[in-house]
Design a protein around this motif. Structure first.
Motif, PDB file in Angstrom:
ATOM      1  N   PRO A 142       0.772  -1.222   0.022  1.00 32.99           N
ATOM      2  CA  PRO A 142      -0.158  -0.098  -0.057  1.00 32.99           C
ATOM      3  C   PRO A 142       0.952   1.323  -0.021  1.00 32.99           C
ATOM      4  O   PRO A 142       1.511   1.384   0.894  1.00 32.99           O
ATOM      5  CB  PRO A 142      -0.846  -0.245   1.305  1.00 32.99           C
ATOM      6  CG  PRO A 142       0.009  -0.949   2.084  1.00 32.99           C
ATOM      7  CD  PRO A 142       1.139  -1.748   1.370  1.00 32.99           C
ATOM      8  N   GLU A 143       0.947   1.811  -1.186  1.00 37.87           N
ATOM      9  CA  GLU A 143       1.913   2.747  -1.299  1.00 37.87           C
ATOM     10  C   GLU A 143       1.465   4.156  -0.406  1.00 37.87           C
ATOM     11  O   GLU A 143       0.391   4.331   0.119  1.00 37.87           O
ATOM     12  CB  GLU A 143       2.063   3.541  -2.642  1.00 37.87           C
ATOM     13  CG  GLU A 143       3.074   4.446  -3.045  1.00 37.87           C
ATOM     14  CD  GLU A 143       3.159   5.205  -4.171  1.00 37.87           C
ATOM     15  OE1 GLU A 143       2.056   5.183  -4.984  1.00 37.87           O
ATOM     16  OE2 GLU A 143       3.876   5.939  -4.438  1.00 37.87           O
ATOM     17  N   ASP A 144       2.752   4.648   0.341  1.00 43.89           N
ATOM     18  CA  ASP A 144       2.270   5.808   1.204  1.00 43.89           C
ATOM     19  C   ASP A 144       1.673   5.472   2.454  1.00 43.89           C
ATOM     20  O   ASP A 144       0.926   6.309   3.087  1.00 43.89           O
ATOM     21  CB  ASP A 144       1.913   7.181   0.780  1.00 43.89           C
ATOM     22  CG  ASP A 144       1.858   8.460   1.313  1.00 43.89           C
ATOM     23  OD1 ASP A 144       2.661   8.381   2.055  1.00 43.89           O
ATOM     24  OD2 ASP A 144       1.289   9.190   0.932  1.00 43.89           O
ATOM     25  N   PRO A 171       5.352   0.676   3.085  1.00 46.93           N
ATOM     26  CA  PRO A 171       6.321   1.324   2.794  1.00 46.93           C
ATOM     27  C   PRO A 171       6.038   2.730   3.353  1.00 46.93           C
ATOM     28  O   PRO A 171       4.925   3.421   3.532  1.00 46.93           O
ATOM     29  CB  PRO A 171       5.985   1.724   1.086  1.00 46.93           C
ATOM     30  CG  PRO A 171       4.859   0.946   0.812  1.00 46.93           C
ATOM     31  CD  PRO A 171       4.197   0.373   2.005  1.00 46.93           C
ATOM     32  N   ASP A 172       7.107   3.562   3.834  1.00 43.39           N
ATOM     33  CA  ASP A 172       6.927   5.054   4.190  1.00 43.39           C
ATOM     34  C   ASP A 172       7.426   5.736   3.108  1.00 43.39           C
ATOM     35  O   ASP A 172       8.937   6.018   3.183  1.00 43.39           O
ATOM     36  CB  ASP A 172       7.712   4.949   5.465  1.00 43.39           C
ATOM     37  CG  ASP A 172       7.954   6.415   6.268  1.00 43.39           C
ATOM     38  OD1 ASP A 172       6.839   7.035   5.683  1.00 43.39           O
ATOM     39  OD2 ASP A 172       8.865   6.906   6.654  1.00 43.39           O
ATOM     40  N   THR A 173       6.781   5.895   2.131  1.00 42.02           N
ATOM     41  CA  THR A 173       7.196   6.344   0.987  1.00 42.02           C
ATOM     42  C   THR A 173       7.665   7.572   0.878  1.00 42.02           C
ATOM     43  O   THR A 173       8.752   7.814   0.047  1.00 42.02           O
ATOM     44  CB  THR A 173       6.005   6.310  -0.120  1.00 42.02           C
ATOM     45  OG1 THR A 173       5.208   5.003  -0.226  1.00 42.02           O
ATOM     46  CG2 THR A 173       6.069   6.715  -1.584  1.00 42.02           C
ATOM     47  N   HIS A 204       9.638  -1.007   3.914  1.00 40.71           N
ATOM     48  CA  HIS A 204      10.111  -0.172   2.762  1.00 40.71           C
ATOM     49  C   HIS A 204      10.420   1.130   3.119  1.00 40.71           C
ATOM     50  O   HIS A 204       9.464   1.858   3.123  1.00 40.71           O
ATOM     51  CB  HIS A 204       9.542  -0.308   1.623  1.00 40.71           C
ATOM     52  CG  HIS A 204       9.891   0.389   0.245  1.00 40.71           C
ATOM     53  ND1 HIS A 204      10.552  -0.243  -0.775  1.00 40.71           N
ATOM     54  CD2 HIS A 204      10.014   1.519  -0.089  1.00 40.71           C
ATOM     55  CE1 HIS A 204      11.032   0.594  -1.521  1.00 40.71           C
ATOM     56  NE2 HIS A 204      10.714   1.886  -1.114  1.00 40.71           N
ATOM     57  N   CYS A 205      11.435   1.746   3.563  1.00 38.76           N
ATOM     58  CA  CYS A 205      11.420   2.985   4.350  1.00 38.76           C
ATOM     59  C   CYS A 205      12.291   4.074   3.606  1.00 38.76           C
ATOM     60  O   CYS A 205      13.535   3.655   3.178  1.00 38.76           O
ATOM     61  CB  CYS A 205      12.143   2.984   5.700  1.00 38.76           C
ATOM     62  SG  CYS A 205      10.976   2.146   6.638  1.00 38.76           S
ATOM     63  N   HIS A 206      11.835   5.003   3.279  1.00 36.93           N
ATOM     64  CA  HIS A 206      12.771   6.216   2.784  1.00 36.93           C
ATOM     65  C   HIS A 206      13.333   7.229   3.761  1.00 36.93           C
ATOM     66  O   HIS A 206      13.053   7.116   4.903  1.00 36.93           O
ATOM     67  CB  HIS A 206      11.895   7.055   1.630  1.00 36.93           C
ATOM     68  CG  HIS A 206      12.022   6.122   0.414  1.00 36.93           C
ATOM     69  ND1 HIS A 206      12.861   6.076  -0.476  1.00 36.93           N
ATOM     70  CD2 HIS A 206      10.883   5.203  -0.129  1.00 36.93           C
ATOM     71  CE1 HIS A 206      12.516   5.383  -1.506  1.00 36.93           C
ATOM     72  NE2 HIS A 206      11.552   4.850  -1.426  1.00 36.93           N
ATOM     73  N   ASN A 207      14.527   7.755   3.353  1.00 38.20           N
ATOM     74  CA  ASN A 207      15.422   8.367   4.330  1.00 38.20           C
ATOM     75  C   ASN A 207      15.303   9.992   4.403  1.00 38.20           C
ATOM     76  O   ASN A 207      16.127  10.461   4.763  1.00 38.20           O
ATOM     77  CB  ASN A 207      16.869   8.002   3.933  1.00 38.20           C
ATOM     78  CG  ASN A 207      17.728   8.091   4.793  1.00 38.20           C
ATOM     79  OD1 ASN A 207      17.359   7.792   6.342  1.00 38.20           O
ATOM     80  ND2 ASN A 207      18.987   8.071   4.807  1.00 38.20           N
ATOM     81  N   ASP A 208      14.034  10.230   4.043  1.00 42.48           N
ATOM     82  CA  ASP A 208      14.066  11.830   4.109  1.00 42.48           C
ATOM     83  C   ASP A 208      14.467  12.652   5.259  1.00 42.48           C
ATOM     84  O   ASP A 208      15.019  13.672   5.157  1.00 42.48           O
ATOM     85  CB  ASP A 208      12.508  12.496   3.473  1.00 42.48           C
ATOM     86  CG  ASP A 208      12.227  11.718   1.927  1.00 42.48           C
ATOM     87  OD1 ASP A 208      11.999  12.450   0.958  1.00 42.48           O
ATOM     88  OD2 ASP A 208      12.227  10.469   1.822  1.00 42.48           O
ATOM     89  N   LEU A 209      14.182  12.109   6.393  1.00 48.06           N
ATOM     90  CA  LEU A 209      14.485  12.650   7.577  1.00 48.06           C
ATOM     91  C   LEU A 209      15.609  12.067   8.166  1.00 48.06           C
ATOM     92  O   LEU A 209      16.155  11.706   9.377  1.00 48.06           O
ATOM     93  CB  LEU A 209      13.162  12.613   8.517  1.00 48.06           C
ATOM     94  CG  LEU A 209      12.158  13.671   8.267  1.00 48.06           C
ATOM     95  CD1 LEU A 209      10.908  13.270   8.950  1.00 48.06           C
ATOM     96  CD2 LEU A 209      12.574  14.839   8.140  1.00 48.06           C
ATOM     97  N   VAL A 227      12.948  -6.747   5.224  1.00 52.16           N
ATOM     98  CA  VAL A 227      13.280  -5.242   5.174  1.00 52.16           C
ATOM     99  C   VAL A 227      13.711  -5.261   3.624  1.00 52.16           C
ATOM    100  O   VAL A 227      14.562  -5.925   3.162  1.00 52.16           O
ATOM    101  CB  VAL A 227      14.446  -4.989   6.110  1.00 52.16           C
ATOM    102  CG1 VAL A 227      15.052  -3.501   5.947  1.00 52.16           C
ATOM    103  CG2 VAL A 227      14.045  -5.019   7.495  1.00 52.16           C
ATOM    104  N   GLU A 228      13.140  -3.996   2.898  1.00 53.59           N
ATOM    105  CA  GLU A 228      13.479  -3.836   1.698  1.00 53.59           C
ATOM    106  C   GLU A 228      14.474  -2.626   1.820  1.00 53.59           C
ATOM    107  O   GLU A 228      14.493  -1.408   2.607  1.00 53.59           O
ATOM    108  CB  GLU A 228      12.455  -3.118   0.991  1.00 53.59           C
ATOM    109  CG  GLU A 228      11.305  -4.223   0.844  1.00 53.59           C
ATOM    110  CD  GLU A 228      10.290  -4.018  -0.184  1.00 53.59           C
ATOM    111  OE1 GLU A 228       9.375  -5.010  -0.548  1.00 53.59           O
ATOM    112  OE2 GLU A 228      10.347  -2.984  -0.862  1.00 53.59           O
ATOM    113  N   CYS A 229      15.984  -2.799   1.159  1.00 58.07           N
ATOM    114  CA  CYS A 229      16.920  -1.897   1.425  1.00 58.07           C
ATOM    115  C   CYS A 229      17.876  -1.722   0.263  1.00 58.07           C
ATOM    116  O   CYS A 229      17.338  -2.615  -0.897  1.00 58.07           O
ATOM    117  CB  CYS A 229      17.831  -2.217   2.495  1.00 58.07           C
ATOM    118  SG  CYS A 229      17.767  -4.373   2.556  1.00 58.07           S
TER     119      CYS A 229
END
Ligand code: KIV
Ligand code: ZN
Length: 516
Positions: A142-144, A171-173, A204-209, A227-229
């Motif tokens: 589920p995106e976002d 995902p933390d899109t 699935h985590c993005h690194n914006d912060l 873990v998706e990486c």
């Protein structure tokens, strides 16, 4: 190890990693990275987004046909045409997975998809059913999810698990979550979804912060088992969770996580170098695990402590992640067999005898200029940029640069363009500027230089310099890399590497911009 003690590593360097501006890779480059990931014993390799372009399709197909020990995954929006294309690309895989996704946050559903929540659930379920026609192993995202409502997430996820999704990925899109909150979300989803035990929970985590790894680890503490990486944390915008950091955190702190990966971590550094060489994204020296300083002790107190008892200041062993401590391995008199054997020891296998011969001849040239040859020098001799230089359209034949106090530097380059010898001259603000202008006078790409960086590969004034350049033309961004003991020559090689990449086709769709 029982399945709940096993943390599945899903590497998306070839898909999300490739979404970094300028990081696009050719089919052969993807196959090379996939081989290195297989050697690292990654469980799942997301090889690309097959509907994006013919090139993406061919790359996923080639990876699927080459790799035997990792599952190969293709990404598909929740659309029949995407799923059919992914199924087709994965036909030759020993083990194939289709990863389908649709956005579930209010903002994405309303503003991007223009769909109601009911329509989204319906489409998600249909997509998973359709994907199951092509593969038993289906993953749904589920995106976002990081900005989705938990009640709605529970509803969608229960429905897709019922429809046959074996893995549900959260995902933390946009990299918005905080560790305690994201960990809590995973725990609650696992508790509240009635059929949660029928699927592996993934993140699935993005690194914006700067929290991608922390969020992933918080999720693992709450029961996520995939873990998706990506290698070096490459990925869209600020990137994804770095594989090497996640893997070493769970291995080093098993007291906290109670699970481990099946990775051969001694392959981490060579994978990192390979990805950096192919994409032209350098690794910052202070980067955890794979940065040049990750195991370097500068302060006297620390050095003294480490010499007395390594664990006073080291929580991991450098060799466990593949560092070889700047060992002087070969010299001027070393033969071809010793060269080949050392390459194999540091995890480098060349595709053919011709590549080995060419690399050996570059090694001999380097040994004439540099007394001590370290593993890092060997790695630089066999980077993809170096290996490919011989086959590129535009090649450097020779160059001459004059730089003198009080005089304007000037450069002359002799290039081969499609086999034809061409000369260029230019002056510039410095020797590198003059060289780039001289090259431009021949190739006339009209690009803008967006980034230029030089790193010494080893210590000493005779060290090779590793140069990265980023060029941009009408929104098309490419990175180039080059290495040499002469940094102006390294710069010319890097510039030409980027110029050659500019010529490659780039008409591909972005997975998250699509209409559903
Ligand atoms: O960041 C994201 O949401 C993605 C999905 C396609 C999983 O990359
Ligand atoms: Zn992503």
């Amino acid at each position: 190890m029982s399945s709940s003690d096993n943390l599945i590593i899903f590497d998306t360097t070839l898909r999300d990693g490739e979404q970094s501006p300028g990081a696009s890779m050719t089919r052969d480059e993807k196959v090379r990275i996939a081989r290195a990931l297989e050697k690292l014993r990654v469980d799942v390799i997301e090889a690309g987004f097959p509907i994006a372009s013919e090139g993406d399709f061919e790359a996923v197909k080639a990876v699927a046909e080459t790799i035997k020990d990792s599952t190969i995954c293709g990404l598909a929006r929740a659309l029949d045409k995407d799923i059919e294309r992914a199924g087709e690309a994965l036909k030759g895989a020993n083990a194939g997975r289709i990863h389908t996704f649709i956005a579930t946050s209010p903002i994405h559903m309303e503003k991007k998809l223009r769909m109601t929540p009911d329509q989204v659930v319906d489409q998600a379920v249909k997509a998973v059913r359709k994907a199951r026609d092509y593969a038993d192993d289906v993953e749904f995202s589920p995106e976002d999810a990081g900005r989705s409502e938990i009640d709605f997430l529970c509803r969608v996820l229960e429905a897709v698990i019922d429809a046959g999704a074996r893995t549900v990925n959260i995902p933390d899109t946009v990299g918005y979550a905080m560790p305690h909150q994201f960990g809590g979300l995973i725990g609650q989803l696992r508790e509240r979804i009635p059929n949660a035990d029928k699927a592996v929970f993934s993140v699935h985590c993005h690194n914006d912060l700067g929290l991608a790894v922390a969020n992933s680890l918080a999720a693992v503490r709450n029961g996520a088992r995939q873990v998706e990486c990506t290698i070096n944390g490459l990925g869209e915008r600020a990137g994804n969770a770095a594989l090497e950091e996640v893997a070493m955190a769970v291995r080093t702190r098993q007291d906290l996580f109670g699970c481990d990966t099946r990775l051969d971590t001694t392959q981490i550094v060579s994978c990192s170098r390979l990805v950096s060489g192919i994409t032209g994204f350098p690794v910052q020296p202070n980067k955890a695990i794979v940065g040049a300083n990750a195991f370097a002790h500068e302060s006297g107190i620390h050095q003294d402590g480490v010499l007395k008892h390594r664990e006073t200041y080291e929580i991991m062993r450098a060799q466990d992640v593949g560092w070889t401590h700047n060992r002087m391995v070969l010299g001027k008199h070393s033969g071809r067999n010793a060269f080949r054997a050392r390459l194999a020891e540091i995890g480098v296998t060349l595709d053919s005898e011709e590549e080995l011969n060419a690399a050996f001849s570059r090694f001999k040239d380097l040994a004439d200029k540099k007394h001590d040859i370290f593993d890092e020098d060997l790695q630089a001799l066999v980077t993809v940029a170096t290996l490919d230089a011989a086959n590129e359209r535009v090649k450097l034949l020779s160059m001459k640069v004059c730089s003198e106090t009080g005089e304007t530097p000037d450069a002359e380059v002799v290039l081969s363009v499609d086999g034809e010898e061409r000369r260029g001259n230019a002056t510039g603000g410095g020797p590198v500027d003059a060289t780039f202008r001289a090259i431009e006078s021949v190739v006339q790409t009209g690009t803008t230089l967006k980034l230029y960086s030089v790193n010494a590969i080893t210590s000493g004034t005779d060290a090779q310099g590793e140069v990265t350049v980023r060029l941009e033309k009408a929104g098309h961004v490419v990175n180039g890399a080059g290495a040499d003991t002469d940094i102006v020559i390294a710069s010319a090689k890097a510039y030409l590497n980027a110029v050659n990449k500019l010529a490659r086709p780039r008409d591909r769709a972005h997975p998250q911009l699509g209409d559903v």
